[in-house]
Design an enzyme around this catalytic site. Structure first.
Site, PDB file in Angstrom:
ATOM      1  N   GLY A 136       0.824  -1.203   0.000  1.00 56.36           N
ATOM      2  CA  GLY A 136       0.000   0.000   0.000  1.00 56.36           C
ATOM      3  C   GLY A 136       0.856   1.250   0.000  1.00 56.36           C
ATOM      4  N   GLY A 137       0.303   2.314   0.595  1.00 53.62           N
ATOM      5  CA  GLY A 137       1.024   3.591   0.632  1.00 53.62           C
ATOM      6  C   GLY A 137       2.309   3.495   1.416  1.00 53.62           C
ATOM      7  N   GLY A 154      24.401  14.871 -28.409  1.00 53.73           N
ATOM      8  CA  GLY A 154      23.796  15.365 -27.160  1.00 53.73           C
ATOM      9  C   GLY A 154      24.294  14.598 -25.958  1.00 53.73           C
ATOM     10  CB  ALA A 155      25.096  11.042 -25.436  1.00 54.04           C
TER      11      ALA A 155
HETATM   12  C1  HXC Z   1      -3.763  -4.919  11.223  1.00 53.64           C
HETATM   13  C2  HXC Z   1      -2.596  -6.684  10.399  1.00 53.64           C
HETATM   14  C3  HXC Z   1      -2.322  -5.987   9.214  1.00 53.64           C
HETATM   15  C4  HXC Z   1      -2.844  -4.674   9.096  1.00 53.64           C
HETATM   16  C5  HXC Z   1      -1.402  -7.898   9.074  1.00 53.64           C
HETATM   17  N1  HXC Z   1      -2.008  -7.854  10.252  1.00 53.64           N
HETATM   18  N2  HXC Z   1      -1.592  -6.773   8.403  1.00 53.64           N
HETATM   19  N3  HXC Z   1      -3.293  -6.152  11.389  1.00 53.64           N
HETATM   20  N4  HXC Z   1      -3.551  -4.179  10.128  1.00 53.64           N
HETATM   21  N5  HXC Z   1      -2.599  -3.946   8.019  1.00 53.64           N
HETATM   22  C6  HXC Z   1      -2.047  -8.880  11.265  1.00 53.64           C
HETATM   23  C7  HXC Z   1      -2.862 -10.082  10.840  1.00 53.64           C
HETATM   24  O1  HXC Z   1      -4.234  -9.851  11.107  1.00 53.64           O
HETATM   25  C8  HXC Z   1      -2.286 -11.143  11.740  1.00 53.64           C
HETATM   26  O2  HXC Z   1      -2.846 -10.920  13.025  1.00 53.64           O
HETATM   27  C9  HXC Z   1      -0.830 -10.772  11.819  1.00 53.64           C
HETATM   28  O3  HXC Z   1      -0.762  -9.400  11.443  1.00 53.64           O
HETATM   29  C10 HXC Z   1       0.042 -11.560  10.867  1.00 53.64           C
HETATM   30  O4  HXC Z   1      -0.547 -11.497   9.590  1.00 53.64           O
HETATM   31  P1  HXC Z   1      -0.777 -12.799   8.693  1.00 53.64           P
HETATM   32  O5  HXC Z   1      -1.750 -12.438   7.650  1.00 53.64           O
HETATM   33  O6  HXC Z   1      -1.083 -13.953   9.581  1.00 53.64           O
HETATM   34  O7  HXC Z   1       0.670 -13.012   8.081  1.00 53.64           O
HETATM   35  P2  HXC Z   1       1.046 -13.485   6.627  1.00 53.64           P
HETATM   36  O8  HXC Z   1       0.280 -14.697   6.246  1.00 53.64           O
HETATM   37  O9  HXC Z   1       2.526 -13.598   6.613  1.00 53.64           O
HETATM   38  O10 HXC Z   1       0.601 -12.312   5.644  1.00 53.64           O
HETATM   39  C11 HXC Z   1       1.243 -11.062   5.733  1.00 53.64           C
HETATM   40  C12 HXC Z   1       0.511 -10.049   4.847  1.00 53.64           C
HETATM   41  C13 HXC Z   1      -1.026 -10.082   5.191  1.00 53.64           C
HETATM   42  C14 HXC Z   1       0.734 -10.401   3.389  1.00 53.64           C
HETATM   43  C15 HXC Z   1       1.131  -8.709   5.107  1.00 53.64           C
HETATM   44  O11 HXC Z   1      -1.142  -9.974   6.591  1.00 53.64           O
HETATM   45  C16 HXC Z   1      -1.752  -8.958   4.548  1.00 53.64           C
HETATM   46  O12 HXC Z   1      -2.126  -9.033   3.357  1.00 53.64           O
HETATM   47  N6  HXC Z   1      -2.038  -7.921   5.337  1.00 53.64           N
HETATM   48  C17 HXC Z   1      -2.775  -6.769   4.841  1.00 53.64           C
HETATM   49  C18 HXC Z   1      -1.901  -5.937   3.956  1.00 53.64           C
HETATM   50  C19 HXC Z   1      -2.602  -4.688   3.570  1.00 53.64           C
HETATM   51  O13 HXC Z   1      -3.451  -4.715   2.661  1.00 53.64           O
HETATM   52  N7  HXC Z   1      -2.351  -3.642   4.342  1.00 53.64           N
HETATM   53  C20 HXC Z   1      -2.999  -2.395   4.187  1.00 53.64           C
HETATM   54  C21 HXC Z   1      -2.274  -1.720   3.088  1.00 53.64           C
HETATM   55  S1  HXC Z   1      -2.931  -0.182   2.774  1.00 53.64           S
HETATM   56  P3  HXC Z   1      -3.155 -12.115  14.048  1.00 53.64           P
HETATM   57  O14 HXC Z   1      -3.889 -11.466  15.143  1.00 53.64           O
HETATM   58  O15 HXC Z   1      -3.868 -13.142  13.303  1.00 53.64           O
HETATM   59  O16 HXC Z   1      -1.798 -12.552  14.465  1.00 53.64           O
HETATM   60  C22 HXC Z   1      -1.928   0.804   3.541  1.00 53.64           C
HETATM   61  C23 HXC Z   1      -2.253   2.220   3.341  1.00 53.64           C
HETATM   62  C24 HXC Z   1      -1.089   3.069   3.712  1.00 53.64           C
HETATM   63  O17 HXC Z   1      -1.016   0.433   4.175  1.00 53.64           O
HETATM   64  C25 HXC Z   1      -1.343   4.417   3.193  1.00 53.64           C
HETATM   65  C26 HXC Z   1      -0.217   5.333   3.554  1.00 53.64           C
HETATM   66  C27 HXC Z   1      -0.432   6.670   2.960  1.00 53.64           C
END
Ligand code: HXC
Length: 544
Positions: A197-198, A432-433
């Site tokens: 994401g961001g 130019g290069a």
């Molecule tokens: C809260 C999160 C989390 C999140 C993971 N966890 N990402 N909790 N917010 N963004 C938690 C899971 O619920 C899980 O909690 C623990 O972390 C481990 O994650 P798993 O999924 O079990 O691990 P894994 O299988 O290795 O997968 C990792 C992962 C997946 C690929 C990162 O967790 C995932 O897809 N997460 C979401 C990614 C995402 O879309 N993030 C938001 C992006 S948008 P438990 O309690 O079960 O242990 C963003 C906007 C930013 O970031 C903007 C900035 C300007």
């Protein structure tokens, strides 16, 4: 002696020095100290055991282990260990962990201080909540005030979903600080897990991004979103793995084979960098003779100018102890950039690489070199340009992709840079290069050329087709090639040499190839006083 028994502090001091204050007294650990040690140990343990086991099962180091690899032994001082999230929504309160999923503090790398944060995937997936972000922001502010580099180790699921906009705002405060510190202190990002994401934009705002094979992934939208939006099926590695970003997108500057290898590379990079824009980079003594002869360059004068070679060989032979730290090794291989030392002084090298696309400039090469030059200029690192360039890479894709806009960045970066700039034309420098590659009239301080150089508006073959198109067309078919060869030789004799350019002063000196190292070292020594650190305008290192 009686005073000593009545005064607990004096008693403790006496114990430390080996004098017994009271022979029968048993030392009791005070409650407050016990409590502190318990809380401290609990907080430092990281996430639950099953999450730690899962992290290890993926072949990943723990957040604290990573810091230990990076810093000098026992030099890490943590701050904010006990900070916690204030969020209570979605039952997250029960999951509150001290530290909020990120370790922040200061350590020494090669004896010099640096600010370090390391995200802990075992705590809420290293997700970034407001406290997590506040900790990083506070560290960045302290580093900016102390004028020391910031190194971030990222391993995170991104914005903590339960904290809503608070976590997005957290990224906002980090991006702001990344930008304000850009060009003031070096900023390095080490991606050792997901970065989605961001969240990817903080590393992209920093100066250098490291990734490790099979461990690091960066993308704005993951494979599932990509499939839903465009129908494309792609796995994590292909979409955002280390080699994708090192060779295709150019987001990643250094790829490591493992986490320890990654930290070794970070330390090597740090050894070339000053702590901030107000310092010169560290000088390192060398036993390598400044007057060592470079016979390799004599060979360049012999070989066919169209024959490719890897410019890395030239860089290795020129540099102290043959050491070259290449940046962006897998991206835009037609230009090579990185750090060397010449006579102990750090120098940034920009070199056309005839082994790839004949060393021509294109969109990616322009972006790669321009941003590197801007980094060098920010941090008082002189620029050495090695030229062997046939021109710009032609094609509709390049024109429509904006070679004019991107190529201009290279002109801008060289023209803007006020650090010492020394140029050596190895072979071809056309059109130019030629101008773009730190030519004299575009601000090169000392411009050398080898006798083998061809400096002209264009190569002999292209030039004669334009100058003599009628004669070539009118010649008999069987005589055309001989005519072309004759005309090309005439053109080469007149223009495709460095002598005409030297006669106008656009080349300061044509030098003996074997003496190139000595001449370059002397040139940089001569220019050392050109600019005092910190006197230059602050421009930042905007991502290009
Ligand atoms: C809260 C999160 C989390 C999140 C993971 N966890 N990402 N909790 N917010 N963004 C938690 C899971 O619920 C899980 O909690 C623990 O972390 C481990 O994650 P798993 O999924 O079990 O691990 P894994 O299988 O290795 O997968 C990792 C992962 C997946 C690929 C990162 O967790 C995932 O897809 N997460 C979401 C990614 C995402 O879309 N993030 C938001 C992006 S948008 P438990 O309690 O079960 O242990 C963003 C906007 C930013 O970031 C903007 C900035 C300007």
């Amino acid at each position: 002696m009686s005073d000593l028994l009545n005064d607990p502090i004096a008693g403790a001091a006496a114990e430390e020095t080996g004098k017994k204050a009271h022979p029968k007294k048993v030392r009791v650990v005070p409650e407050s100290l016990k409590r502190f040690r318990e809380i401290h140990a609990q907080a430092a343990a990281g996430g639950p055991p099953e999450k730690i086991a899962a992290q290890k099962a993926k072949g990943k180091l723990l957040a604290r282990e990573r810091i230990a690899y990076l810093v000098d032994e026992n030099s890490f001082q943590e701050i904010g260990l006990l900070m916690e999230s204030r969020c209570t929504d979605f039952g997250i309160k029960d999951k509150h962990i001290k530290g909020d999923g990120v370790i922040t503090g200061f350590g020494r790398i090669g004896g010099r201080p640096a600010a370090i944060f390391s995200e802990d995937f075992t705590q809420l997936g290293g997700s970034l909540g407001r406290t997590h972000a506040d900790k990083i922001a506070k560290l960045m502010d302290m580093a900016a005030d102390a004028h020391i580099p910031v190194i971030g180790i990222l391993d995170s699921g991104g914005a903590r979903i339960q904290e809503g906009v608070d976590s997005l705002d957290g990224y906002g405060e980090i991006f702001l600080r990344n930008t304000r510190s850009s060009g003031v202190i070096p900023q390095i990002s080490i991606i050792l897990g997901p970065c989605a994401g961001g969240a990817v934009y903080s590393p992209a705002l920093t100066d250098f991004v490291f990734m490790a094979k099979g461990i690091s992934h960066m993308f704005v939208t993951g494979p599932e979103v990509v499939k839903a939006a465009t129908g494309e099926e792609v796995d994590f590695e292909t979409l955002g793995g280390s080699m994708t970003h090192a060779s295709k997108s150019g987001v990643c500057h250094f790829v490591a084979n493992s986490e320890p290898d990654c930290f070794r590379q970070v330390k090597e990079l740090m050894s070339f960098l000053p702590q901030n824009r107000f310092e010169n980079p560290p000088v390192m003594d060398t036993k390598d003779s400044a007057t060592r002869r470079i016979s390799l360059l004599e060979k360049l004068c012999e070989i066919d100018p169209r024959k490719p070679y890897r410019v890395h060989h030239v860089i290795w032979w020129l540099s102290d102890d043959h050491k070259f730290l290449e940046v962006h090794h897998d991206f835009a291989k037609n230009i090579v950039v990185g750090f060397i030392r010449l006579g102990g002084q750090v120098v940034g090298v920009i070199a056309n690489n005839p082994a790839h696309m004949a060393g021509a400039l294109d969109i990616n090469a322009s972006d790669k070199a321009a941003r590197f030059i801007r980094f060098l200029n920010n941090f008082n690192i002189p620029v050495l340009t090695l030229v062997d360039v046939p021109g710009y890479w032609p094609g509709v894709a390049q024109e429509h992709g904006g070679i004019i806009r991107h190529g201009a960045k290279l002109l801008y970066a060289y023209s803007e840079a006020t650090v010492p700039k020394v140029t050596l034309v190895l072979r071809k420098a056309y059109g130019g290069a030629y101008i773009a590659m730190s030519s004299k009239l575009m601000g090169g301080d000392i411009n050398f050329s080898l006798p083998s150089a061809e400096i002209a508006v264009m190569g002999p073959r292209g030039a004669i087709e334009i100058l003599y198109s009628r004669q070539i067309k009118e010649a008999k078919e069987e005589e055309r090639e001989a005519l072309r060869a004759k005309l090309a030789k005439e053109y080469s004799d007149k223009f495709a040499s460095p002598y005409q350019t030297a006669s106008t002063g656009s080349i300061d000196e044509i030098i003996e190839p074997s003496q190139a190292r000595a001449r370059l070292i002397e040139a940089f020594r001569l220019l050392a006083g050109k600019r005092r650190p910190g006197e230059h305008a602050h421009t930042g290192n905007i991502p290009l």
